[in-house]
Design a protein around this motif. Structure first.
Motif, PDB file in Angstrom:
ATOM      1  N   VAL A 197      34.526  30.356  46.693  1.00  0.00           N
ATOM      2  CA  VAL A 197      33.873  31.662  46.788  1.00  0.00           C
ATOM      3  C   VAL A 197      34.952  32.701  47.069  1.00  0.00           C
ATOM      4  O   VAL A 197      35.727  32.541  48.015  1.00  0.00           O
ATOM      5  CB  VAL A 197      32.830  31.696  47.923  1.00  0.00           C
ATOM      6  CG1 VAL A 197      32.146  33.059  47.992  1.00  0.00           C
ATOM      7  CG2 VAL A 197      31.799  30.589  47.732  1.00  0.00           C
ATOM      8  N   ALA A 198      35.026  33.728  46.232  1.00  0.00           N
ATOM      9  CA  ALA A 198      36.042  34.762  46.430  1.00  0.00           C
ATOM     10  C   ALA A 198      35.380  36.127  46.566  1.00  0.00           C
ATOM     11  O   ALA A 198      34.491  36.465  45.787  1.00  0.00           O
ATOM     12  CB  ALA A 198      37.023  34.764  45.260  1.00  0.00           C
ATOM     13  N   PHE A 199      35.810  36.888  47.571  1.00  0.00           N
ATOM     14  CA  PHE A 199      35.281  38.235  47.808  1.00  0.00           C
ATOM     15  C   PHE A 199      36.323  39.283  47.441  1.00  0.00           C
ATOM     16  O   PHE A 199      37.479  39.208  47.873  1.00  0.00           O
ATOM     17  CB  PHE A 199      34.925  38.412  49.283  1.00  0.00           C
ATOM     18  CG  PHE A 199      33.836  37.490  49.753  1.00  0.00           C
ATOM     19  CD1 PHE A 199      32.495  37.766  49.468  1.00  0.00           C
ATOM     20  CD2 PHE A 199      34.141  36.341  50.472  1.00  0.00           C
ATOM     21  CE1 PHE A 199      31.477  36.915  49.912  1.00  0.00           C
ATOM     22  CE2 PHE A 199      33.133  35.491  50.921  1.00  0.00           C
ATOM     23  CZ  PHE A 199      31.806  35.777  50.636  1.00  0.00           C
ATOM     24  N   GLU A 200      35.920  40.266  46.666  1.00  0.00           N
ATOM     25  CA  GLU A 200      36.815  41.374  46.312  1.00  0.00           C
ATOM     26  C   GLU A 200      36.059  42.684  46.510  1.00  0.00           C
ATOM     27  O   GLU A 200      35.006  42.884  45.931  1.00  0.00           O
ATOM     28  CB  GLU A 200      37.278  41.221  44.863  1.00  0.00           C
ATOM     29  CG  GLU A 200      37.948  42.454  44.260  1.00  0.00           C
ATOM     30  CD  GLU A 200      39.152  42.970  45.051  1.00  0.00           C
ATOM     31  OE1 GLU A 200      39.979  42.152  45.486  1.00  0.00           O
ATOM     32  OE2 GLU A 200      39.227  44.218  45.280  1.00  0.00           O
ATOM     33  N   ARG A 201      36.647  43.567  47.299  1.00  0.00           N
ATOM     34  CA  ARG A 201      35.914  44.795  47.591  1.00  0.00           C
ATOM     35  C   ARG A 201      36.009  45.809  46.457  1.00  0.00           C
ATOM     36  O   ARG A 201      35.182  46.702  46.358  1.00  0.00           O
ATOM     37  CB  ARG A 201      36.371  45.409  48.899  1.00  0.00           C
ATOM     38  CG  ARG A 201      37.780  45.925  48.900  1.00  0.00           C
ATOM     39  CD  ARG A 201      38.137  46.481  50.282  1.00  0.00           C
ATOM     40  NE  ARG A 201      39.538  46.885  50.314  1.00  0.00           N
ATOM     41  CZ  ARG A 201      40.185  47.223  51.433  1.00  0.00           C
ATOM     42  NH1 ARG A 201      39.570  47.180  52.598  1.00  0.00           N
ATOM     43  NH2 ARG A 201      41.440  47.581  51.388  1.00  0.00           N
ATOM     44  N   GLY A 202      37.030  45.672  45.582  1.00  0.00           N
ATOM     45  CA  GLY A 202      37.199  46.623  44.484  1.00  0.00           C
ATOM     46  C   GLY A 202      36.442  46.228  43.237  1.00  0.00           C
ATOM     47  O   GLY A 202      35.527  45.388  43.276  1.00  0.00           O
ATOM     48  N   ARG A 203      36.848  46.858  42.138  1.00  0.00           N
ATOM     49  CA  ARG A 203      36.159  46.633  40.866  1.00  0.00           C
ATOM     50  C   ARG A 203      36.984  45.782  39.897  1.00  0.00           C
ATOM     51  O   ARG A 203      36.560  45.552  38.766  1.00  0.00           O
ATOM     52  CB  ARG A 203      35.860  47.990  40.193  1.00  0.00           C
ATOM     53  CG  ARG A 203      34.983  48.903  41.003  1.00  0.00           C
ATOM     54  CD  ARG A 203      34.843  50.293  40.364  1.00  0.00           C
ATOM     55  NE  ARG A 203      34.218  51.230  41.299  1.00  0.00           N
ATOM     56  CZ  ARG A 203      32.891  51.322  41.481  1.00  0.00           C
ATOM     57  NH1 ARG A 203      32.068  50.557  40.809  1.00  0.00           N
ATOM     58  NH2 ARG A 203      32.398  52.196  42.355  1.00  0.00           N
ATOM     59  N   PHE A 204      38.165  45.382  40.322  1.00  0.00           N
ATOM     60  CA  PHE A 204      39.069  44.673  39.411  1.00  0.00           C
ATOM     61  C   PHE A 204      39.627  43.418  40.082  1.00  0.00           C
ATOM     62  O   PHE A 204      39.726  43.352  41.303  1.00  0.00           O
ATOM     63  CB  PHE A 204      40.241  45.577  39.003  1.00  0.00           C
ATOM     64  CG  PHE A 204      39.808  46.889  38.433  1.00  0.00           C
ATOM     65  CD1 PHE A 204      39.429  46.978  37.095  1.00  0.00           C
ATOM     66  CD2 PHE A 204      39.741  48.035  39.224  1.00  0.00           C
ATOM     67  CE1 PHE A 204      39.004  48.184  36.559  1.00  0.00           C
ATOM     68  CE2 PHE A 204      39.326  49.240  38.694  1.00  0.00           C
ATOM     69  CZ  PHE A 204      38.957  49.319  37.357  1.00  0.00           C
ATOM     70  N   THR A 205      40.008  42.455  39.249  1.00  0.00           N
ATOM     71  CA  THR A 205      40.689  41.264  39.761  1.00  0.00           C
ATOM     72  C   THR A 205      42.013  41.092  39.036  1.00  0.00           C
ATOM     73  O   THR A 205      42.192  41.583  37.919  1.00  0.00           O
ATOM     74  CB  THR A 205      39.867  39.980  39.497  1.00  0.00           C
ATOM     75  OG1 THR A 205      39.506  39.934  38.119  1.00  0.00           O
ATOM     76  CG2 THR A 205      38.632  39.926  40.370  1.00  0.00           C
ATOM     77  N   SER A 206      42.919  40.374  39.687  1.00  0.00           N
ATOM     78  CA  SER A 206      44.140  39.856  39.029  1.00  0.00           C
ATOM     79  C   SER A 206      44.805  40.883  38.145  1.00  0.00           C
ATOM     80  O   SER A 206      45.031  40.654  36.961  1.00  0.00           O
ATOM     81  CB  SER A 206      43.793  38.621  38.179  1.00  0.00           C
ATOM     82  OG  SER A 206      43.164  37.668  38.972  1.00  0.00           O
ATOM     83  N   TYR A 207      45.136  42.035  38.699  1.00  0.00           N
ATOM     84  CA  TYR A 207      45.777  43.051  37.881  1.00  0.00           C
ATOM     85  C   TYR A 207      47.187  43.321  38.380  1.00  0.00           C
ATOM     86  O   TYR A 207      47.559  42.952  39.494  1.00  0.00           O
ATOM     87  CB  TYR A 207      44.958  44.339  37.858  1.00  0.00           C
ATOM     88  CG  TYR A 207      44.780  45.001  39.201  1.00  0.00           C
ATOM     89  CD1 TYR A 207      43.665  44.710  39.980  1.00  0.00           C
ATOM     90  CD2 TYR A 207      45.711  45.922  39.681  1.00  0.00           C
ATOM     91  CE1 TYR A 207      43.491  45.318  41.210  1.00  0.00           C
ATOM     92  CE2 TYR A 207      45.545  46.528  40.907  1.00  0.00           C
ATOM     93  CZ  TYR A 207      44.437  46.229  41.668  1.00  0.00           C
ATOM     94  OH  TYR A 207      44.269  46.816  42.891  1.00  0.00           O
ATOM     95  N   SER A 208      47.952  43.978  37.524  1.00  0.00           N
ATOM     96  CA  SER A 208      49.333  44.264  37.838  1.00  0.00           C
ATOM     97  C   SER A 208      49.446  45.657  38.432  1.00  0.00           C
ATOM     98  O   SER A 208      49.540  46.647  37.714  1.00  0.00           O
ATOM     99  CB  SER A 208      50.177  44.175  36.565  1.00  0.00           C
ATOM    100  OG  SER A 208      51.474  44.658  36.831  1.00  0.00           O
ATOM    101  N   ALA A 209      49.462  45.727  39.753  1.00  0.00           N
ATOM    102  CA  ALA A 209      49.654  47.021  40.404  1.00  0.00           C
ATOM    103  C   ALA A 209      51.024  47.599  40.037  1.00  0.00           C
ATOM    104  O   ALA A 209      51.190  48.812  39.896  1.00  0.00           O
ATOM    105  CB  ALA A 209      49.529  46.872  41.919  1.00  0.00           C
ATOM    106  N   CYS A 210      51.984  46.708  39.835  1.00  0.00           N
ATOM    107  CA  CYS A 210      53.338  47.136  39.457  1.00  0.00           C
ATOM    108  C   CYS A 210      53.345  47.855  38.114  1.00  0.00           C
ATOM    109  O   CYS A 210      54.303  48.550  37.770  1.00  0.00           O
ATOM    110  CB  CYS A 210      54.277  45.944  39.350  1.00  0.00           C
ATOM    111  SG  CYS A 210      53.946  44.644  40.524  1.00  0.00           S
ATOM    112  N   GLY A 211      52.303  47.640  37.329  1.00  0.00           N
ATOM    113  CA  GLY A 211      52.250  48.272  36.018  1.00  0.00           C
ATOM    114  C   GLY A 211      51.667  49.674  36.032  1.00  0.00           C
ATOM    115  O   GLY A 211      51.730  50.381  35.019  1.00  0.00           O
ATOM    116  N   ILE A 212      51.115  50.086  37.166  1.00  0.00           N
ATOM    117  CA  ILE A 212      50.418  51.384  37.205  1.00  0.00           C
ATOM    118  C   ILE A 212      51.320  52.549  36.786  1.00  0.00           C
ATOM    119  O   ILE A 212      50.900  53.393  35.993  1.00  0.00           O
ATOM    120  CB  ILE A 212      49.772  51.607  38.596  1.00  0.00           C
ATOM    121  CG1 ILE A 212      48.626  50.592  38.792  1.00  0.00           C
ATOM    122  CG2 ILE A 212      49.251  53.039  38.739  1.00  0.00           C
ATOM    123  CD1 ILE A 212      48.027  50.576  40.191  1.00  0.00           C
ATOM    124  N   PRO A 213      52.561  52.631  37.278  1.00  0.00           N
ATOM    125  CA  PRO A 213      53.401  53.758  36.849  1.00  0.00           C
ATOM    126  C   PRO A 213      53.553  53.844  35.329  1.00  0.00           C
ATOM    127  O   PRO A 213      53.659  54.941  34.777  1.00  0.00           O
ATOM    128  CB  PRO A 213      54.747  53.475  37.523  1.00  0.00           C
ATOM    129  CG  PRO A 213      54.407  52.668  38.730  1.00  0.00           C
ATOM    130  CD  PRO A 213      53.246  51.811  38.305  1.00  0.00           C
TER     131      PRO A 213
END
Lengths: 468, 468
Positions: B36-52
């Motif tokens: 069972v996995a809880f995530e408070r946001g709307r996305f999973t397994s994403y590359s935050a490093c890619g945001i820029p």
């Protein structure tokens, strides 16, 4: 010569010889050490590895490849004698016999210390027609100049349908294939091996084959050249194999090199099974207190197999020269050996290897697991992310890294360095999975391709251990 | 739940948490292990490093940054509950209290094994105006989307003279400066440190400063932001410092992150001096048999200093998840620690570091020599040879490599990996001079820049030893 001054004689004025001279000069003044260097050619300290790029046009000028000219060496108090060939080494008499190739005179020069850096000579198959005009090796700057002269003559004659045949598909062969593509030739590579790049396992060589074919290069594998055919003008006109003829305005030989050790052999110095001089770790010729050797004329210890190999590569030659110069100059350095790293490219295809191939590992008595993965040079979503294939060998049971081969596009080749350091350090593939490699999307996927391969190798080692 | 089935609860659905989930699922079937996995946001397994790069336009779509969607996780029998925040961990009771952020209901979920992967939160200086519209962090995909919405609104309003102020000049700051340049903004970076990139020594940071200035970025170092100024519409209009005002259509905060460990703290779990969870080498929270933690919410062992550090980096988070999933799934793996490798870029400037800076070495009680060299990415005569500066620290007496920093152009950054492996292996700079790194003119000078630096470091260690 003052009473305390010693004389260092160096045979060969390229990377190993002149690096040794320079380093010795840094450590010892002319009052302490006289340095005499003999070079039979017209150039010193040049990048033979750069010749394909000069021929292909990426490098403008021959002189761009010369790191240091004879004049520059002489300014550093090195008595450099160009166009002078050493034709005998008298080991008991501690002297060498030199011949001035211009004037013809011969003379003896005594040495206290001797450095042999005679390099390698390209293999030249004894085929009918091999000496015809238009058949070229690419070992020296002079060779490169002769080839370019031939190409320019060809290009003056006609602007279309120019054809080059490259014999051999090792580093020189594939780099010269690229060079001739860059010059606008139709290129055929005739290769004795089943795949190009026999320094790779055949499955990885096949990727090179496919990519070269994709570049428009005609690849003829598993085929021996039987004859060089000439025209009425006596110049090369085609390369013949058992089953076919390949028309050629120019033929380029890239079938490998051998250590140039005739002089050393005649002097009774110890040679290994590949014909190279055998040295100790300080690059001193075995059994000889005052003779050193380095560069393409020596065999080097392969740290992975524990055996000697012959590897003609400028980067080793420079290191040897550095080590020899340090020791000759009274300091201390060693060349511990190699793990067999090499990198090359054909147009945008990058090819790299380090450590043992499958057949090397078998020959060394090692048993291994082998894995192959595909990954990208950058994060998959980042522009310019380019595919690469990484093959990794690990020893059974211990999981020790044995070798890595990479074929891919931009950003693939130099990744092999990580594996080269890991090999040197004796790491296991399990240790490698934890390596703290640089990550950012423009530089790597979040798991660097080397780590992806290491993870798969770990699984393979575990499965192998569990099943046997 | 069958009698032998265990339940694994995971808090946080990004890199560490979902890597752990995936790896545990590979090893254990749903019959054996419920996840069972809880995530408070709307996305999973994403590359935050890619945001820029998404903001800057190099990456087209938000979804390109998502490695695996919630649906894909669910297909692998992971009970993933999105928009659901865990608001309490009851350690003695082995249960967590979750709150559905959409519906509002709260409920307890029991666990046999727990993974905490709550990530990091960006620092948000408590300044007047900090909450004004137009002030953005870039920690989550949601943050990135909000920023892009602001930028598009700005770009609709006017086509010229758009201005962005970036607060902070670490990785996020410099990458966001690049992104805003790419989007055509005038960019000012306000930086508290004396130079940008405080993860480098100041002399290397100065090279970054100069290059960024050269790119047309206004660099304001050694300066604190005192206030965010707003216009009549309530939106940001400028950033104020003690001495100046910098007009801004948008303000981007890149002043660092802290481990998100409030939940863990309230639960009485052990935190380190940087606020991150403390784990053992298997990534188990210290003193807790059945709780693991990984990713940006933990501290990691710095192998060079022997101390814990907090490093928010996707590549570590993925490794942690892999290790946790293996251990939770009944296999075995460890995360031995980091040497502190990082790589980044600002337009064509590449920035890399590994190991200790001068001040880190001093703080660790180490004495060292430091050398800096300039070299090129390829043979000097080969097209595209780009300059780079390499700084290397080696321990006095032992000559052990302590750290490397690189600032240069194309081909500079990933060279740091060689040093990272050498650090991991505990090599001396003398050993490094013999490293068998890949050489060919398109890939490296005959002495790779890392080898050039190692040679100079060897000389510095010797001179230091001789003089003291």
């Amino acid at each position: 010569m003052s009473s305390t001054q010693e004389r260092l004689v160096i045979i060969g004025g390229d990377a190993a010889g002149m690096s040794a001279a320079s380093q010795a000069r840094r450590l010892r003044s002319p009052d302490e050490l006289e340095i005499v260097a003999f070079e039979r050619g017209r150039f010193t300290s040049y990048s033979a590895c750069g010749i394909p790029y000069w021929v292909g046009g990426a490098v403008d000028e021959r002189d761009d490849l010369v790191a240091r000219t004879p004049e520059e060496h002489r300014e550093r108090a090195i008595d450099l004698r160009m166009r002078t060939e050493v034709c005998r080494i008298d080991v008991p008499g501690r002297r060498v016999l030199a011949r001035d190739l211009e004037g013809g005179e011969e003379y003896w020069t005594a040495y206290d210390k001797l450095v042999i850096a005679t390099g390698a000579r390209p293999l030249r198959p004894s085929l009918p027609g091999i000496d015809a005009p238009g058949v070229h090796g690419v070992q020296t700057l002079g060779d490169g100049q002769a080839l370019i002269d031939t190409l320019e003559r060809t290009e003056d004659r006609r602007t279309e349908g120019r054809r080059a045949v490259v014999v051999g598909a090792g580093y020189i062969g594939v780099e010269m294939a690229e060079a001739m593509i860059q010059r606008g030739y139709d290129v055929t590579v005739v290769n004795r091996g089943k795949e190009p790049m026999s320094t790779l396992d055949p499955d990885m060589g096949r990727l090179v084959h496919d990519a070269m074919t994709g570049l428009g290069i005609e690849m003829v594998n598993d085929t021996e050249v039987t004859k060089i055919l000439t025209g009425d003008d006596g110049r090369v006109r085609a390369v013949a194999t058992e089953n076919a003829e390949y028309p050629a305005d120019v033929v380029i030989l890239g079938v490998g090199v051998r250590p140039e050790t005739e002089l050393a052999r005649e002097a009774g110095l110890p040679l290994g099974e590949h014909g190279g001089l055998l040295t100790d770790l300080a690059m001193r010729v075995r059994g000889h207190e005052n003779i050193w050797a380095g560069g393409d004329c020596v065999e080097v210890l392969d740290l992975m197999s524990g055996r000697e190999r012959h590897i003609a590569l400028g980067t080793h030659a420079n290191k040897h020269g550095q080590v020899i110069g340090s020791n000759v100059g009274g300091s201390y350095a060693t060349f511990p050996g190699v793990v067999g790293t090499a990198v090359s490219k054909v147009c945008d295809l990058e090819i790299a290897r380090t450590g043992l191939r499958e057949k090397d590992a078998l020959a060394a008595g090692l048993r291994f697991v082998s894995v192959t993965i595909e990954s990208t040079s950058r994060a998959g979503y980042y522009p310019g992310a380019a595919l690469m294939t990484v093959k990794m060998l690990a020893e059974r049971r211990t999981g020790k890294l044995l070798g890595v081969q990479i074929v891919g596009r931009e950003g693939a080749g130099k990744r092999v360095d990580v594996a080269a350091v890991a090999l040197t350090a004796g790491m296991t593939v399990e240790q490698m999975t934890a390596l703290d490699l640089g990550y950012a999307p423009p530089f790597s996927p979040v798991w660097d391709p080397i780590l992806v391969a290491a993870r798969k190798a770990v699984a393979a080692v575990r499965a192998d251990t569990a099943s046997s």
